[in-house]
Motif scaffolding. Sequence first.
Motif, PDB file in Angstrom:
ATOM      1  N   GLY A 687       0.803  -1.214   0.000  1.00  0.00           N
ATOM      2  CA  GLY A 687       0.000   0.000   0.000  1.00  0.00           C
ATOM      3  C   GLY A 687       0.833   1.260   0.000  1.00  0.00           C
ATOM      4  N   ALA A 688       1.966   1.232   0.691  1.00  0.00           N
ATOM      5  CA  ALA A 688       2.830   2.407   0.740  1.00  0.00           C
ATOM      6  C   ALA A 688       3.410   2.737  -0.627  1.00  0.00           C
ATOM      7  N   VAL A 689       3.549   1.723  -1.482  1.00  0.00           N
ATOM      8  CA  VAL A 689       4.154   1.922  -2.800  1.00  0.00           C
ATOM      9  C   VAL A 689       3.123   2.309  -3.851  1.00  0.00           C
ATOM     10  N   VAL A 690       1.961   1.641  -3.859  1.00  0.00           N
ATOM     11  CA  VAL A 690       1.007   1.806  -4.957  1.00  0.00           C
ATOM     12  C   VAL A 690       0.012   2.934  -4.736  1.00  0.00           C
ATOM     13  N   ASN A 691      -0.136   3.459  -3.531  1.00  0.00           N
ATOM     14  CA  ASN A 691      -1.101   4.520  -3.258  1.00  0.00           C
ATOM     15  C   ASN A 691      -0.422   5.876  -3.208  1.00  0.00           C
ATOM     16  N   ASP A 692      -1.104   6.894  -3.744  1.00  0.00           N
ATOM     17  CA  ASP A 692      -0.596   8.245  -3.564  1.00  0.00           C
ATOM     18  C   ASP A 692      -0.714   8.601  -2.089  1.00  0.00           C
ATOM     19  N   THR A 693       0.302   9.256  -1.573  1.00  0.00           N
ATOM     20  CA  THR A 693       0.432   9.523  -0.130  1.00  0.00           C
ATOM     21  C   THR A 693       0.289   8.229   0.663  1.00  0.00           C
ATOM     22  N   GLY A 694       0.729   7.116   0.060  1.00  0.00           N
ATOM     23  CA  GLY A 694       0.586   5.809   0.703  1.00  0.00           C
ATOM     24  C   GLY A 694       1.484   5.599   1.892  1.00  0.00           C
ATOM     25  N   VAL A 695       2.455   6.489   2.106  1.00  0.00           N
ATOM     26  CA  VAL A 695       3.333   6.317   3.261  1.00  0.00           C
ATOM     27  C   VAL A 695       2.554   6.459   4.568  1.00  0.00           C
ATOM     28  N   ALA A 696       1.330   7.013   4.485  1.00  0.00           N
ATOM     29  CA  ALA A 696       0.516   7.131   5.691  1.00  0.00           C
ATOM     30  C   ALA A 696      -0.071   5.795   6.113  1.00  0.00           C
ATOM     31  N   ILE A 697      -0.131   4.820   5.198  1.00  0.00           N
ATOM     32  CA  ILE A 697      -0.786   3.546   5.495  1.00  0.00           C
ATOM     33  C   ILE A 697      -0.043   2.759   6.580  1.00  0.00           C
ATOM     34  N   PRO A 698       1.282   2.548   6.473  1.00  0.00           N
ATOM     35  CA  PRO A 698       1.963   1.806   7.546  1.00  0.00           C
ATOM     36  C   PRO A 698       1.871   2.498   8.900  1.00  0.00           C
ATOM     37  N   THR A 699       1.971   3.825   8.911  1.00  0.00           N
ATOM     38  CA  THR A 699       1.885   4.536  10.183  1.00  0.00           C
ATOM     39  C   THR A 699       0.508   4.374  10.810  1.00  0.00           C
ATOM     40  N   ALA A 700      -0.535   4.476   9.982  1.00  0.00           N
ATOM     41  CA  ALA A 700      -1.895   4.293  10.500  1.00  0.00           C
ATOM     42  C   ALA A 700      -2.092   2.874  11.000  1.00  0.00           C
ATOM     43  N   ALA A 701      -1.513   1.899  10.306  1.00  0.00           N
ATOM     44  CA  ALA A 701      -1.648   0.503  10.729  1.00  0.00           C
ATOM     45  C   ALA A 701      -1.000   0.273  12.087  1.00  0.00           C
ATOM     46  N   SER A 702       0.097   0.980  12.339  1.00  0.00           N
ATOM     47  CA  SER A 702       0.778   0.796  13.631  1.00  0.00           C
ATOM     48  C   SER A 702      -0.087   1.246  14.797  1.00  0.00           C
ATOM     49  N   LEU A 703      -1.023   2.169  14.550  1.00  0.00           N
ATOM     50  CA  LEU A 703      -1.893   2.642  15.625  1.00  0.00           C
ATOM     51  C   LEU A 703      -2.793   1.530  16.153  1.00  0.00           C
ATOM     52  N   VAL A 704      -3.038   0.528  15.330  1.00  0.00           N
ATOM     53  CA  VAL A 704      -3.871  -0.599  15.749  1.00  0.00           C
ATOM     54  C   VAL A 704      -3.012  -1.769  16.204  1.00  0.00           C
ATOM     55  N   ILE A 705      -1.986  -2.094  15.437  1.00  0.00           N
ATOM     56  CA  ILE A 705      -1.271  -3.344  15.675  1.00  0.00           C
ATOM     57  C   ILE A 705      -0.398  -3.290  16.923  1.00  0.00           C
ATOM     58  N   LEU A 706       0.264  -2.171  17.181  1.00  0.00           N
ATOM     59  CA  LEU A 706       1.153  -2.114  18.342  1.00  0.00           C
ATOM     60  C   LEU A 706       0.399  -2.297  19.662  1.00  0.00           C
ATOM     61  N   PRO A 707      -0.668  -1.530  19.914  1.00  0.00           N
ATOM     62  CA  PRO A 707      -1.370  -1.750  21.189  1.00  0.00           C
ATOM     63  C   PRO A 707      -2.041  -3.119  21.282  1.00  0.00           C
ATOM     64  N   LEU A 708      -2.490  -3.674  20.158  1.00  0.00           N
ATOM     65  CA  LEU A 708      -3.093  -5.010  20.219  1.00  0.00           C
ATOM     66  C   LEU A 708      -2.054  -6.076  20.550  1.00  0.00           C
ATOM     67  N   LEU A 709      -0.828  -5.890  20.075  1.00  0.00           N
ATOM     68  CA  LEU A 709       0.240  -6.828  20.451  1.00  0.00           C
ATOM     69  C   LEU A 709       0.514  -6.750  21.950  1.00  0.00           C
ATOM     70  N   VAL A 710       0.457  -5.544  22.497  1.00  0.00           N
ATOM     71  CA  VAL A 710       0.614  -5.403  23.945  1.00  0.00           C
ATOM     72  C   VAL A 710      -0.486  -6.160  24.674  1.00  0.00           C
ATOM     73  N   ALA A 711      -1.726  -5.999  24.205  1.00  0.00           N
ATOM     74  CA  ALA A 711      -2.855  -6.664  24.856  1.00  0.00           C
ATOM     75  C   ALA A 711      -2.751  -8.179  24.752  1.00  0.00           C
ATOM     76  N   VAL A 712      -2.380  -8.685  23.577  1.00  0.00           N
ATOM     77  CA  VAL A 712      -2.286 -10.138  23.370  1.00  0.00           C
ATOM     78  C   VAL A 712      -1.160 -10.722  24.212  1.00  0.00           C
ATOM     79  N   ALA A 713       0.000 -10.057  24.202  1.00  0.00           N
ATOM     80  CA  ALA A 713       1.128 -10.569  24.977  1.00  0.00           C
ATOM     81  C   ALA A 713       0.834 -10.526  26.474  1.00  0.00           C
ATOM     82  N   ALA A 714       0.190  -9.448  26.940  1.00  0.00           N
ATOM     83  CA  ALA A 714      -0.161  -9.362  28.358  1.00  0.00           C
ATOM     84  C   ALA A 714      -1.157 -10.451  28.741  1.00  0.00           C
ATOM     85  N   LYS A 715      -2.096 -10.729  27.851  1.00  0.00           N
ATOM     86  CA  LYS A 715      -3.073 -11.783  28.128  1.00  0.00           C
ATOM     87  C   LYS A 715      -2.394 -13.152  28.160  1.00  0.00           C
ATOM     88  N   THR A 716      -1.434 -13.348  27.260  1.00  0.00           N
ATOM     89  CA  THR A 716      -0.702 -14.615  27.252  1.00  0.00           C
ATOM     90  C   THR A 716       0.051 -14.821  28.555  1.00  0.00           C
TER      91      THR A 716
END
Length: 736
Positions: A687-716
Amino acid sequence: MHRGRLSTVSGLLIAAVLGSLVASAVGAGAGRALAPALLVRPSTHTAGPLVLLGTSGLRWADVDRRVTPTIWDLTDHGLDGALSVGGQGSSPCALSGWLTVSAGVTAGAGADCTRPPSVSATGSVNQWDEMRRRAHAGPFRPRLGALADTLHTGQIPVIALGQNAPLAAASSSGVLSAWASMPSASAGVSGQVRSLLSQGHRPGSNPVAGSVLLLVDVGGLTGIAAGPARREQAARLDARIKAVLRGLPANASVVLASLTDPGTPAHLQVLAASVGAGTRGLLGSRSTRQFELVQLTDVPYTVLSMFGLAPPTDFVGGALTVASEQQGAAMISHLDDVDRAAVAVQPVVLPFFLSVVVAQILVFCAAGVLWSRTRRGPGGRRRATGRRVLAAAQLAGLVGAAIPVATYLANLLPWWHAGSPQLALVAIVLGFAVVVGTAAHLGPWRTQLLGPAGAVSLVTIAVLVADTLLGSRLQLFGLLGLQPLIGGRFYGVGNVALGVQVCATVLLTGAIAGRAARAGARVVAVALMAMVGSVVVVVDVAPMWGAKLGAVPVLVPALAYLAMRVGKVRMTVKRALLVMVASAAILAVALTADYLRPSASRGHLGRFVASVLDGQAGVVIARKAHQDVDLLLTAPFAFLMPVGLLLVVIFLRRPGRWHAHALSEAYQQAPELYASLGAILLGVCVGAVVNDTGVAIPTAASLVILPLLVAVAAKTRAATVSLDPPTPEQQSRVNK
């Protein structure tokens, strides 16, 4: 509280969030269900001249019955819209707006604001060739003079009055049909208008009597703040407009447009039209698909349409539409309210975005330290304080992951009416995030390792899909949504929303499929993934809904990779090619479907096909690549995105090497988590390559994935924390 009650409460919280979304969306949809009609003039054979009054800096807050009675009367008894003039550069001037009207596409790069335009004795615009050269060097490569050339082809005279109006009236060679300067005294303005119109009514000058376009530069307001000086400027502007209107015949159609915004902060501008007695309502556009928002490029597109001429294929605007939702003073109040929301959100977008990113990174690092330092006490038991800390970490992770969807839900409430709108917005976002995160933490799905993460993902997908289906009203003016003041996209799915959505979709489908796969139903698992993924892809790419062409190469490969990993199918070159062919087929269907619609109804997809057929695709692709590179080089910390992606890949591949043993344990208990992370990384990188202003896609994705990894690891880790050794039943539940 009893577990059953906790489940009931959490279910009610989720239902309340989704219910409020549906209620708001239905209300927004009701306004859109008015079936807006195209803006048209009276019968061609009886229509008088079409007059475009161009000004600058005129906001809806400036329209006042006592200060600007002429403008008030025009807007109160006509058609009104909020005009976005974004994209004209960092320091636009009046020349930028008039050149954009001339080209039908953003042409601010051609303006030299230090040199006011002038007309030679031969009736040509001075320095025209220099303006064309500068404009063509910009990313949009506009054709100055396209408006006048098209009108001349239809034998429609174009007349200019005022200093900057010749820029829009000139042909591609810079030649004017008729032009006059604006008299200094109001008494002479009406006579000058009548004199110019008489030149367009010469016998044989045009096939239909009265078919003439008069462009008038009535001056404008500077960027000074509200106060007596601004009201004085508005009163002088109103007097000039009144003088022009006095010189017009009774059957003239009038469009008042504020073409440039010189103020700081930026505002939506005034657009008002009078095309016949009794015609009142809100002005929208087929390019924005909003019933009160219009782009500057819609103005020249509609001018040609009102003369019955087909706009050139490189015009990027759309025809104006009329939705009779509100009338009179209610329209003016509504449009001022829309402008207030657009302005209020701007100062907090970047600080909020960066603050959330930094906070989530710090939480992630702190959680890593917590996991690595957790130790067993005497007898192999863990301390009770460890359990409480881990539970808090899990809840914090879920709340953090709910922040993106909370930014959209915040627009369910009129936060911009608060005394401190920015503070109210942040408080509402955090409130919704706490509600969604707490519901995910307490719900019946909490017995599953990925259950809470899946619940947050479900709410995120439901909100974004429902909002896209019903017009993207929650994304407008959102902290992570669409920004009308900037321009660009006004409907569908933006890149930030796409980054959030790919994470939520992959995590939800992975959680569902993983559980089915562990039960031995791998075919069912893949079928469930296909069902959920197909809904999201279709909504995102359909021309009438998301119209997001770049969603296909992001979502389809990511979901295909995840399906292969869950289904124990080895990824080969042949299968990768099949995925690429499937993606291309979906793109072809979406592009063709939009292109086959009437040209006035086409969206981004259909216009791209038209540009390919007309040989203009290279310009479009180059412009989008320029936007992507420009964002990567100019946005704060955006240049660190590739480095950050590389570090994330290294960390997530073998978290044990970084002492994140809880995450390694999560991989073992739920292998689909590892597969989901790989799919997300694949999607956001593409997405970062094929979309105009696509560099925003990885940063936006990190807003979801990083805290969810914290939640999953803490639950484990919390699953193994107990004051007493786990019973066989508890151990069995953890293993599942």
